[in-house]
Motif scaffolding. Structure first.
Motif, mmCIF file in Angstrom:
data_model
loop_
_atom_site.group_PDB
_atom_site.id
_atom_site.type_symbol
_atom_site.label_atom_id
_atom_site.label_comp_id
_atom_site.label_asym_id
_atom_site.label_seq_id
_atom_site.Cartn_x
_atom_site.Cartn_y
_atom_site.Cartn_z
ATOM 1 N N THR A 465 -2.913 -13.611 -5.455
ATOM 2 C CA THR A 465 -1.652 -14.143 -4.941
ATOM 3 C C THR A 465 -0.885 -13.124 -4.114
ATOM 4 O O THR A 465 0.197 -13.420 -3.606
ATOM 5 C CB THR A 465 -0.769 -14.598 -6.111
ATOM 6 O OG1 THR A 465 -0.604 -13.507 -7.024
ATOM 7 C CG2 THR A 465 -1.393 -15.775 -6.843
ATOM 8 N N GLY A 466 -1.427 -11.913 -3.975
ATOM 9 C CA GLY A 466 -0.739 -10.844 -3.269
ATOM 10 C C GLY A 466 -0.185 -9.808 -4.222
ATOM 11 O O GLY A 466 -0.050 -10.042 -5.430
ATOM 12 N N LYS A 491 -0.321 -12.961 2.711
ATOM 13 C CA LYS A 491 -0.136 -12.326 1.413
ATOM 14 C C LYS A 491 -0.173 -10.806 1.585
ATOM 15 O O LYS A 491 -0.781 -10.299 2.518
ATOM 16 C CB LYS A 491 -1.213 -12.788 0.428
ATOM 17 C CG LYS A 491 -1.234 -14.298 0.212
ATOM 18 C CD LYS A 491 -2.394 -14.712 -0.661
ATOM 19 C CE LYS A 491 -2.486 -16.222 -0.784
ATOM 20 N NZ LYS A 491 -3.651 -16.638 -1.611
ATOM 21 N N TYR A 558 0.582 -7.030 5.706
ATOM 22 C CA TYR A 558 0.149 -8.420 5.759
ATOM 23 C C TYR A 558 -0.735 -8.641 6.979
ATOM 24 O O TYR A 558 -0.550 -8.006 8.024
ATOM 25 C CB TYR A 558 1.350 -9.374 5.904
ATOM 26 C CG TYR A 558 2.419 -9.264 4.853
ATOM 27 C CD1 TYR A 558 2.460 -10.144 3.781
ATOM 28 C CD2 TYR A 558 3.420 -8.290 4.944
ATOM 29 C CE1 TYR A 558 3.466 -10.064 2.821
ATOM 30 C CE2 TYR A 558 4.425 -8.200 3.988
ATOM 31 C CZ TYR A 558 4.444 -9.092 2.933
ATOM 32 O OH TYR A 558 5.437 -9.003 1.993
ATOM 33 N N PRO A 562 4.303 -13.439 6.598
ATOM 34 C CA PRO A 562 4.565 -13.962 5.252
ATOM 35 C C PRO A 562 5.702 -14.967 5.266
ATOM 36 O O PRO A 562 6.617 -14.889 6.097
ATOM 37 C CB PRO A 562 4.951 -12.706 4.466
ATOM 38 C CG PRO A 562 5.523 -11.785 5.504
ATOM 39 C CD PRO A 562 4.746 -12.051 6.767
ATOM 40 N N VAL A 566 6.820 -16.320 -0.316
ATOM 41 C CA VAL A 566 5.932 -15.230 -0.706
ATOM 42 C C VAL A 566 6.708 -13.934 -0.871
ATOM 43 O O VAL A 566 6.533 -13.185 -1.822
ATOM 44 C CB VAL A 566 4.797 -15.065 0.324
ATOM 45 C CG1 VAL A 566 3.995 -13.803 0.033
ATOM 46 C CG2 VAL A 566 3.900 -16.286 0.318
ATOM 47 N N ASN A 570 7.029 -11.709 -4.392
ATOM 48 C CA ASN A 570 6.526 -10.336 -4.476
ATOM 49 C C ASN A 570 7.617 -9.357 -4.873
ATOM 50 O O ASN A 570 7.358 -8.342 -5.506
ATOM 51 C CB ASN A 570 5.920 -9.922 -3.137
ATOM 52 C CG ASN A 570 4.575 -10.567 -2.907
ATOM 53 O OD1 ASN A 570 3.916 -10.962 -3.848
ATOM 54 N ND2 ASN A 570 4.177 -10.686 -1.658
#
Length: 655
Positions: A465-466, A491, A558, A562, A566, A570
């Motif tokens: 998912t990053g 991500k 990235y 993004p 997102v 994060n």
């Protein structure tokens, strides 16, 4: 680069000799000057007599047959030797103080470091008796100088005079001469200089190291003399690399000289592709070579099956990557010169090189290592086919491969170069994306390479998912990080700076299929580009050549812009730690590299019986902590590290 082709019959200083195996003869007192950027071609043998001289600042090609010769003779027509010869054919360094500079990877920008090169083809080794003076300069590599020896039947003791220090046969004494054996993954030292000749004791492409005590190859130009190698015998079937070595738990197995493998063998490729140190393919299928010729070697296409009409005949189908021991690629602020560093190239979709692609041209007397995923293919590395006068990689020619028909299949690469306060490079890392790349920790990764204790910046393995994959933040970090461009678009991966006092800014270097994009470019052929975000900042476009401040220990990188969702997700991820316990081969010990946000730490080390063997309180985290374990004791240990805020890292050391 402009090239001039001189017809042999028009050279005023050269007279034609109608001998059986000499087409071009330079007579006593005559000098042939080959200027920078010029090609001198002889379609037969070449001979220099008495004081007759070829001073080569450009390119000389001698293309002969079994009856031709390359000779340096005295006034009585006797062959000169290393002891009596030299000075008749000299490969010059044109910009000797630029030895630590990199040349461009394109054919437009002029090279900044050039030198005379000699290309001999088709002449058997017995007919190559001429002595070549090869000028040489390199950044010092410290305890051992990594070097190629492109000479045949050379007496090892001559290196003492040529390199300005006395070598001897004492292994490990700082003045020894060693060469690598691929199957056993170990170095052998020369024990008798009179009988063990360079070019005979090992293959012409052998990887040598020279004891570095008192060795100065950086502040003055040295001249190494010898008979150049023929192009025959330089095809190598890549099989059984490291097969004869038992590395033991934690690399504590010993070679035939009683040295532990962990003291000299590294394999960042296997770690980067999801492997475990000293297990499985770690250290296996590993091959160390040198350039056996007095011309450049072009490694850019060795992983690609080109059409026969324009290919080099090399297609290493199971190659993982190449490690390069270059002649100086970094400058350390305030150190007054260059410091050596390994560079890494991996190969993505379609055999496209990724990582440090500026170093795909291996210079004369330089070394490199190749890592294969396995040895099932028995691929052949034909070094003779890779020779190239130019300083930039060979154009791929007409290529109808799928990877170049479909723009979405190209390999995109973001290089982040760490700069000190004076703008000098002190570190770098890469983020690579393409459609069939692998996201996260997986054995299928093709272009990843782990970072080491000497690296000050790098990235971490990403969660699907990053952000961080906290299963591996305490295990390893990455010099080259790959991700699938389709499922990981938008991500983030984490860029971490472990030394904000040294790394003050970042410069972006962006490539597509190994070629640099134009200055200021952001969007690539897919219409998508790379982005970066500082903590508490907004996502910004990464553009070719941009320099930004290294304002924090952590950045987000990235591919693809993004979304705000997102970004918000994060920003809330704070679990885990970036404190690492890693082996540092330079000191033959394990170190703790602390999370940049830590201020103090308590460290406890237990052996497997539960006995506390090391206990340190309030350790300063601004520098690495060395875990000083008794190297004579083979044991496993548990390391517990606690920050001043109570963050806990537990890991194991297997010795």
């Amino acid at each position: 680069m402009r090239k001039s082709l001189f017809a042999i019959g028009l050279l005023a200083a050269v007279s034609s000799v109608q001998a059986q195996n000499v087409l071009l003869h330079v007579d006593d007192a005559a000098t042939t000057y080959v200027s920078k950027g010029t090609l001198l071609y002889s379609g037969g043998g070449l001979q220099m007599k008495a004081t007759g001289k070829v001073e080569n600042h450009g390119n000389v090609m001698v293309s002969g047959s079994a009856t031709d010769s390359f000779k340096t003779i005295d006034a009585s027509n006797a062959d000169k030797t290393e002891a009596t010869g030299g000075g008749n054919f000299v490969n010059k360094l044109n910009e000797p103080t630029a030895y630590a500079s990199t040349n461009p990877t394109d054919a437009v920008t002029p090279p900044v470091y050039t030198y005379g090169q000699l290309y001999i083809s088709g002449i058997p080794q017995t007919n190559i008796t001429g002595i070549v003076d090869q000028e040489f300069r390199s950044v010092s590599h410290g305890a051992y100088q990594q070097i190629g020896m492109p000479f045949y039947d050379k007496t090892a003791s001559t290196l003492s005079t040529e390199l300005g220090k006395t070598f001897n046969t004492t292994r490990g004494g700082g003045s020894d001469i060693l060469h690598w054996e691929n199957s056993k993954a170990q170095f052998h030292n020369l024990t008798n200089f009179a009988t063990q000749k360079i070019g005979l004791a090992a293959a012409p492409y052998a990887y040598y190291i020279l004891g570095g005590t008192g060795l100065d190859v950086s502040t003055q130009t040295r001249t190494v003399k010898g008979r150049p190698n023929t192009d025959s015998g330089t095809s190598i079937t890549l099989q059984d690399g490291g097969a004869a070595g038992f590395f033991g738990p934690g690399g504590n197995g010993t070679n035939s000289y009683g040295e532990t493998y962990k003291s000299y063998l590294q394999d960042g490729f296997d770690i980067g592709s999801g492997g475990t140190a000293w297990q499985g393919n770690y250290g296996k299928n590993w091959y160390q070579f040198s350039n056996p010729f007095l011309t450049n070697l072009d490694l850019s296409r060795i992983a690609y099956n080109e059409p026969a009409a324009n290919g080099d005949g090399v297609n290493l189908t199971t190659i993982y990557g190449v490690r390069l021991e270059v002649s100086g690629v970094q400058y350390v602020s305030g150190a007054g010169g260059g410091s050596t560093s390994y560079k890494y190239i991996t190969f993505g979709s379609g055999g496209v090189p990724t990582g440090d692609v500026d170093y795909m041209m291996v210079r004369p007397m330089e070394t490199f290592a190749i890592k294969l995923k396995n040895n099932t293919a028995a691929d052949v590395l034909n070094l003779g086919n890779l020779r190239r006068f130019n300083y930039y990689p060979r154009a791929e020619g007409t290529d109808y491969g799928v990877a170049n028909k479909n723009a979405s299949n190209t390999v995109k690469q973001l290089g982040v170069i760490g700069l000190d306060a004076n703008g000098n490079e002190v570190g770098r890392t890469y983020y690579v994306v393409y459609p069939n790349a692998v996201t996260g920790h997986a054995s299928g990764a093709s272009t990843q390479s782990s970072a080491f204790g000497s690296d000050v910046i790098g990235t971490y393995e990403e969660a699907p998912t990053g952000g961080y994959d906290y299963n591996y933040t305490n295990s390893y970090w990455l010099y080259i990080n790959e991700a699938n461009e389709n499922n990981f678009k938008g991500k983030n991966i984490k860029l971490v700076n472990y030394d904000l006092n040294k790394v003050k800014s970042y410069r972006f270097e962006i490539r597509e299929n190994a070629a640099l994009v134009s200055t200021g470019t952001h969007a690539l052929s897919t219409g998508v580009g790379f982005y970066y975000k500082t903590p508490n900042g907004t996502a910004q476009q990464a553009k070719q050549g941009d320099v930004i401040p290294a304002s924090a220990a952590e950045f987000d990188l990235y591919y693809g812009e993004p979304s705000s969702v997102v970004l918000a997700a994060n920003e809330t991820v704070k679990a885990g730690s970036r404190t690492l316990v890693i082996y540092n081969p330079q000191i033959d010990d394990y170190i703790v590299r602390f999370d940049p946000n830590w201020k103090k730490a308590d460290i406890e080390v237990y052996d497997m019986s539960g006995k506390l063997v090391i206990s340190k309180k309030a350790v300063e985290t601004s520098r690495d902590f060395v875990i000083q374990l008794d190297s004579k004791i083979k044991n496993s240990y548990v390391v517990k590290i606690v920050s001043e805020k109570g963050d806990v890292v537990n890991t194991k050391i297997l010795k």
